[in-house]
Structure formats: C-alpha cells, structure tokens
Design a protein around this motif. Sequence first.
Motif, PDB file in Angstrom:
ATOM      1  N   UNK A 108       0.822  -1.203   0.000  1.00 56.51           N
ATOM      2  CA  UNK A 108       0.000   0.000   0.000  1.00 56.51           C
ATOM      3  C   UNK A 108       0.851   1.247   0.000  1.00 56.51           C
ATOM      4  N   UNK A 109       0.185   2.390   0.131  1.00 57.41           N
ATOM      5  CA  UNK A 109       0.882   3.673   0.176  1.00 57.41           C
ATOM      6  C   UNK A 109       0.088   4.628   1.059  1.00 57.41           C
ATOM      7  N   UNK A 110       0.811   5.425   1.802  1.00 59.70           N
ATOM      8  CA  UNK A 110       0.191   6.451   2.633  1.00 59.70           C
ATOM      9  C   UNK A 110       0.758   7.818   2.295  1.00 59.70           C
ATOM     10  N   UNK A 111      -0.076   8.840   2.401  1.00 60.05           N
ATOM     11  CA  UNK A 111       0.352  10.228   2.230  1.00 60.05           C
ATOM     12  C   UNK A 111      -0.175  10.990   3.445  1.00 60.05           C
ATOM     13  N   UNK A 112       0.716  11.547   4.244  1.00 56.72           N
ATOM     14  CA  UNK A 112       0.307  12.186   5.489  1.00 56.72           C
ATOM     15  C   UNK A 112       1.389  13.173   5.930  1.00 56.72           C
TER      16      UNK A 112
END
Length: 397
Positions: A108-112
């Motif tokens: 997956x990928x997260x942007x935060x």
Amino acid sequence: MKKTLSLVTLLAAGTTQAAGFQINTQSARSTGMGNAAAAWLDDSSAIYSNAANILGVNKLDVQVGDTGILPGIKFTPVGGAEQGQKTTLSPPPHLFFVYKPVEKAAFGVGVYTPFGARSRWEDGFIGRFRAEESALAVYNINPTVAYQLHERFRFGAGLNIYRGTLELKRALNFVDSEGTVHLGGASWGWGYNVGVQVDVLPKVVTFGLHYRSAADLTFKGDADFQNVPTEFLSRLPDTRVQGDVTLPATVAAGISVTPMENLRIAFDANWVDWSSFQELAIEFPDNPAINNPLPKRWHAKWNYHLGAEYGVTPDLQVRLGFILDPAPTPGGTLTPDLPDANRFGVSAGLGYKWQGLRADLGYQFVSLADKESYAPGISGTYNGSAHVLGVTLGYGM
C-alpha cells in the motif's frame, strides 16, 4: 548611539499537539484511543503506526481524513504580563491505500504529515525578534509492503519520501526602528521504516514494534528583508537562504490485549530521538556575516499512550485514551522560536460501520503544563492547551 543589528534565530516551528514538532494523529480511530496503535491497528492507516499491521486488511482498504489542530500556547516573561498566540488552525490531511492480493502479503501507500506546526504570536509580542509567524509542514509519501513469515509473526517495511515546506516571519531590531524578514523554502529527504507484529496469545495478546529512521532535510529558498534603514541596506539585501533540519528517528513498542470479543485495551511506549536537534541555524550563503546559530540541545524522550475500544454493537465502537508526552527542550534553550511544554492528553472517539463503509471521529484535549525557561534575555514560563479533532472516512472489502 551606535546602531547594532540583532539577527538571531529564524526558524519558528510553533506548536503541535505532540511534543517537539511531531504530528502523530494520522487516523481518527487512533486519535480516539490516544494514539496507542503499534500492536493492533488493522486498517490501512497502519502504514503510519506499524507497517506489519497492514496484513490485518481483508482484501482492500482505503481511507481519507483530516485532523484539525488548534493549539494555544502562552508565555509569561519574568516580571511581565502573559502573552499568547493568535488562533491558528492546522489541518494536516491523511490518505491511505492497502491491497492484499494473497493471504500472506499486502502492499500500500500512505500520504500524510508526520511533522509540522503553525504559529502566530500576538502583535507586539515581547519575543517578536525571535519569532512572529511560521508554518512548517513535512509531507510523507510512504509506500509499504508486509509479509506473514509465520502464523504468529508478521513483518512490514516502507520507504519515506519527505517533502518539507517552510515559511517564516520575524521582526528585526534596529534599535531606533523595526524591520521584518520573510523566509520561504522547501526540501526533499528520505528515510525508511520497518515493523513487526507478534501474536503472543492468538486473539488475546498482540505485540508490535515499529522503527522509523531519521531523515535529513536541507531547506533552500529566499529571504525578503523589509523596512530596513538605509544604513543597513548593504548588509541586508534580499538573498538566498538555507537551513538543515534532521527529522528524529522513532521507535514505537506496543501491546494490545483483548480480554473479551468486543473490548480492546492497548498501550504504547514511543521513543523519539530529539537529540538529533542540537542546533537551530539558518544560513545565508551569500552573506555569512549574519549567520547566528543558536544551541538547542534537545534530549531524546519517551512518550506513553493508553487506549481502549469497546464495541457497543458490531457496527458501533466507542473509544477512550490517555497521553503523557514530555517536552524534549531543556529550560536553558527554550525560546519562543520553538515553544514547548510537557503535555498531558485525554481522548475520546466514535466509529460506525455500514456494510463496507465506515466513519471515525476522534477528539483529544491536550494540556501543556508550566515549563520554565531560563534562556538568556527571554526567560519566563510557557503553558497552554490544544484541541485536536480528527475525521476519517474509509472503505474496505
């Protein structure tokens, strides 16, 4: 009288809901539980709390949300009246996506925004020559993979791609008048994270451990000097500016206990290596004579989180949490450019599921206890409070 120029600290990161300039409210579900999430969080926001835990996703999980942080820090100088900051809302967003193509693997990928703060001191603030306004934001693009090595042991890893932006304003003291300097800069950096999750007692006790590496950012931009007296114009032309910031390494160790099917209790102890922040300096490559680095000498600190989640029904959950987060700043270097205090927080939250959709709401009240500063020239007491409200919408299948 001979005029002298006082050009000192130019970096003013302000305040967040966590000590230093860390932001750890990356999920409304976790926010409601006091951010105690390293051992158990089983949705896509585990990309932030523990990469190994994304294996808790059934097949697909997507969520998007925002966290409103409303800090209010105050400063009372020795022998003076209390002064505070203007109301400033910081809304760091978060977005997570995880796909699990097979039972033992997920990616997956997260942007935060794991680091950042905003600060605006009141007009006429006694420390305006150290700090007036600032906005620091460090965004993280975090691709992540996880694999189940054993029925009780899961491992995850990710790459942290950081993009930082910085805007600053502070007053300049020319003795007979005041000027201002505006700075703007940006930077890229990178690091990595790894995590493990272990079922100590299947479905009852789970342990999690997560490490996130340090990362170096070099902000580069421009400095705009305004209202500069004629005699100082040659010394303070608009120019290039740069400054180095090291984001701290962190370790999160957590345990989750499920004494009954609809109740979870979690505890996290997090270590943040703020000792990497020994000096605060903005450099002017074309005009090094006005460089003036200040010592900070921050200390590595542990912070602690306790939370609980109770399922009122299969679709409705309620949450509570408690937080203890000591400040890394020694009193001798605590100044308004980076105000801080020991933090004590309480939190509450709600979660509701409807088929594959869900909505989570989390709130934290953070009290900033009195923190004494005996920094030369600007000693006094810092304190205050912060309100944190997180909303996350998700879909899973």
